[in-house]
Design an enzyme around this catalytic site. Structure first.
Site, mmCIF file in Angstrom:
data_model
loop_
_atom_site.group_PDB
_atom_site.id
_atom_site.type_symbol
_atom_site.label_atom_id
_atom_site.label_comp_id
_atom_site.label_asym_id
_atom_site.label_seq_id
_atom_site.Cartn_x
_atom_site.Cartn_y
_atom_site.Cartn_z
ATOM 1 N N ILE A 157 0.842 -1.206 0.000
ATOM 2 C CA ILE A 157 0.000 0.000 0.000
ATOM 3 C C ILE A 157 0.870 1.245 0.000
ATOM 4 O O ILE A 157 0.635 2.191 -0.767
ATOM 5 C CB ILE A 157 -0.949 0.004 1.201
ATOM 6 C CG1 ILE A 157 -1.961 -1.146 1.088
ATOM 7 C CG2 ILE A 157 -1.690 1.340 1.293
ATOM 8 C CD1 ILE A 157 -2.854 -1.310 2.295
ATOM 9 N N THR A 243 -5.043 5.331 7.012
ATOM 10 C CA THR A 243 -5.854 4.217 6.507
ATOM 11 C C THR A 243 -5.258 2.891 6.968
ATOM 12 O O THR A 243 -5.593 1.838 6.411
ATOM 13 C CB THR A 243 -5.919 4.233 4.962
ATOM 14 O OG1 THR A 243 -4.582 4.191 4.449
ATOM 15 C CG2 THR A 243 -6.627 5.467 4.451
ATOM 16 N N ALA A 244 -4.387 2.937 7.973
ATOM 17 C CA ALA A 244 -3.672 1.733 8.412
ATOM 18 C C ALA A 244 -4.505 0.934 9.407
ATOM 19 O O ALA A 244 -5.259 0.040 9.031
ATOM 20 C CB ALA A 244 -2.318 2.123 9.012
ATOM 21 N N ARG A 245 -4.374 1.271 10.669
ATOM 22 C CA ARG A 245 -5.121 0.632 11.745
ATOM 23 C C ARG A 245 -5.385 1.672 12.830
ATOM 24 O O ARG A 245 -4.602 2.586 13.027
ATOM 25 C CB ARG A 245 -4.324 -0.542 12.356
ATOM 26 C CG ARG A 245 -4.300 -1.815 11.508
ATOM 27 C CD ARG A 245 -5.659 -2.498 11.516
ATOM 28 N NE ARG A 245 -5.643 -3.791 10.869
ATOM 29 C CZ ARG A 245 -5.876 -3.991 9.588
ATOM 30 N NH1 ARG A 245 -6.128 -2.953 8.800
ATOM 31 N NH2 ARG A 245 -5.868 -5.211 9.081
ATOM 32 N N ASP A 269 -9.713 6.704 8.385
ATOM 33 C CA ASP A 269 -10.549 5.621 7.863
ATOM 34 C C ASP A 269 -10.659 4.509 8.890
ATOM 35 O O ASP A 269 -11.506 3.637 8.776
ATOM 36 C CB ASP A 269 -9.947 5.078 6.553
ATOM 37 C CG ASP A 269 -10.819 4.015 5.908
ATOM 38 O OD1 ASP A 269 -12.025 4.279 5.720
ATOM 39 O OD2 ASP A 269 -10.301 2.924 5.592
ATOM 40 N N GLU A 274 -12.941 1.415 17.146
ATOM 41 C CA GLU A 274 -13.763 0.882 16.060
ATOM 42 C C GLU A 274 -14.507 -0.363 16.528
ATOM 43 O O GLU A 274 -13.917 -1.200 17.220
ATOM 44 C CB GLU A 274 -12.835 0.533 14.890
ATOM 45 C CG GLU A 274 -13.513 0.328 13.562
ATOM 46 C CD GLU A 274 -12.503 0.217 12.419
ATOM 47 O OE1 GLU A 274 -12.690 -0.676 11.581
ATOM 48 O OE2 GLU A 274 -11.536 1.000 12.386
ATOM 49 N N HIS A 292 -13.839 2.765 7.611
ATOM 50 C CA HIS A 292 -12.949 1.651 7.260
ATOM 51 C C HIS A 292 -13.272 1.116 5.856
ATOM 52 O O HIS A 292 -13.597 -0.055 5.666
ATOM 53 C CB HIS A 292 -13.057 0.529 8.293
ATOM 54 C CG HIS A 292 -11.829 -0.332 8.345
ATOM 55 N ND1 HIS A 292 -11.413 -0.992 9.483
ATOM 56 C CD2 HIS A 292 -10.902 -0.651 7.392
ATOM 57 C CE1 HIS A 292 -10.312 -1.676 9.235
ATOM 58 N NE2 HIS A 292 -9.986 -1.482 7.967
ATOM 59 N N GLY A 294 -11.069 1.327 3.173
ATOM 60 C CA GLY A 294 -9.860 1.236 2.353
ATOM 61 C C GLY A 294 -9.920 0.287 1.177
ATOM 62 O O GLY A 294 -9.721 0.674 0.030
#
Length: 319
Positions: A157, A243-245, A269, A274, A292, A294
Site C-alpha cells: 500500500i 488508513t492503516a489501523r 478511515d 472501532e 474503514h 480502504g
C-alpha cells in the site's frame, strides 16, 4: 473440500472455487456460533475479513480445519503463529486491495486540501444564504503538485501511495524502521513505463520536518507511531491521513494539534474505538472521515476473491 467464507467472497472468487470442484457454503455465521458450524458442517477452509476473529480457542476446537484465509493484508484478527504451529495453512491477499486503499488516501488528501469534506456538509444547510461567505472561507486551498508527500510504511500500500504521489508531481519521502530501497514502476495507458528508485529513511525528525502530506500505511502496532513528540516535529499546516489501523495515531493528541493549528486537517478511515468512534472525532469539522473503506471497492473485492480461490486450489493439490 468445503469452504465457509464467513465475511463474504466476490462472485469471481466463488466461481473459481466452484470450477475447481470446491464447495462454498452460502452462510454468514455469528462469532459465537462459528465453532459449532465448522464442526457440524465439516468445514475445511475458513475465510474471513475483519469481522470474524480466529483465535486459539476456535483453532483448538476445530480439528478438521485445514486452511484459514484473510481477505486483505492485516492478519491481526487471526492467531497466525498458533495456527501454523497446529499445522494449518494461513493465507491472505497482501496486494489485492493496495490500489484501492491508496486511492482512498488521495481522495482524503484532495478533500482536505480543498475543504470538500466541510463544503459538502455546509452547502445543503447554508449554500443558499451564505454562498459568498463560504466561498471566501474555503479559498485558502492547496494543490498537491509540488508538495512533499511523506509515506510511513513501504509495503504494497505504501508503494502504491508513493507511486500516486509521483504521478501528481509530488516529492516523495518514505519512513521505515530500517532504510531500504525499492524500485517503483509507473505504467501508463499507452504502454510506456517509468521506474523510480526510492530509498526510505529511519530518521523520523528528518522525515517529518518539511513534509506537507503524511500517509500512514503500516500494520497494527502496539504503540502510537504518531504522538506528541512526532506532532511537534512536523511543519505547521501539515495534512495527515490514516488508513492503516486504529491505534497507530493518538486521536486525542491529534485533536489537540488540530486545535493549535499545527495540523491543518486529518482524515481517519480507521479508529482506536472501532466500530464505535468517539463522538468528538465524528463532530470535528477538520476531520475527513470514512468507516474503514480502504479496500472496499468492487475491483479490490474481485481481486481478493480470485487470489484466495487460487491459493486454496493450489493447497488442495498438496493435501
Amino acid at each position: 473440500m468445503r469452504v465457509l467464507a464467513n465475511d463474504g467472497i466476490s462472485k469471481a472468487g466463488e466461481l473459481a472455487l466452484k470450477e475447481a470442484g470446491i464447495e462454498l457454503l452460502d452462510n454468514r455465521v455469528a462469532q459465537d456460533h462459528v465453532i459449532n458450524f465448522i464442526n457440524e458442517n465439516n468445514v475445511d477452509v475458513l475465510l474471513v475479513r475483519s469481522a470474524t476473529k480466529v483465535r486459539q480457542d476456535l483453532i483448538d476446537a476445530c480439528p478438521n480445519l485445514k486452511i484459514i484465509g484473510r481477505g486483505g493484508i492485516g492478519m491481526d484478527n487471526i492467531d497466525v503463529e498458533y495456527a501454523i504451529e497446529k499445522g494449518l495453512y494461513v493465507i491472505n491477499t497482501p496486494t489485492a486491495s493496495s490500489k484501492s486503499v491508496a486511492e482512498l488516501v488521495f481522495a482524503h488528501f484532495f478533500s482536505l486540501a480543498r475543504f470538500l469534506h466541510e463544503s459538502n456538509r455546509l452547502m445543503p444547510l447554508e449554500g443558499e444564504t451564505h454562498f459568498n461567505a463560504m466561498k471566501k472561507s474555503f479559498s485558502k486551498a492547496y494543490e498537491l503538485s509540488g508538495k512533499t508527500l511523506g509515506v510511513i510504511g513501504f509495503g504494497s500500500i505504501g508503494q502504491e501511495v508513493a507511486k500516486m504521489g509521483i504521478s501528481l508531481g509530488m516529492k516523495v519521502k518514505v519512513l521505515t524502521r530500517k532504510p531500504r530501497t525499492e524500485v517503483l514502476s509507473l505504467e501508463f495507458f499507452d504502454g510506456q513505463k517509468l521506474n523510480f528508485e526510492i530509498t526510505s529513511t529511519n530518521d523520523t525528525e528528518e522525515f517529518l520536518k518539511d513534509t506537507d502530506f503524511i500517509s500512514i500505511n503500516t500494520p497494527k502496532t502496539d504503540e502510537y507511531i504518531i504522538d506528541t513528540a512526532q506532532f511537534e516535529k512536523m511543519k505547521d499546516g501539515v495534512y495527515i491521513v490514516n488508513t492503516a489501523r486504529g491505534g497507530v495515531i493518538n486521536e486525542v493528541t491529534l485533536l489537540d494539534f488540530i486545535e493549535s493549528g499545527k495540523v491543518a486537517g486529518a482524515a481517519l478511515d480507521v479508529f482506536e474505538n472501532e466500530p464505535s468512534p468517539e463522538l468528538i472525532l465524528l463532530m470535528n469539522p477538520n476531520l475527513s472521515l470514512t468507516p474503514h473503506l480502504g479496500g472496499n471497492t468492487v475491483d479490490a473485492q474481485e481481486k481478493i476473491g480470485v487470489e484466495l480461490a487460487n491459493q486454496i486450489i493450489e493447497i488442495k493439490k498438496k493435501l
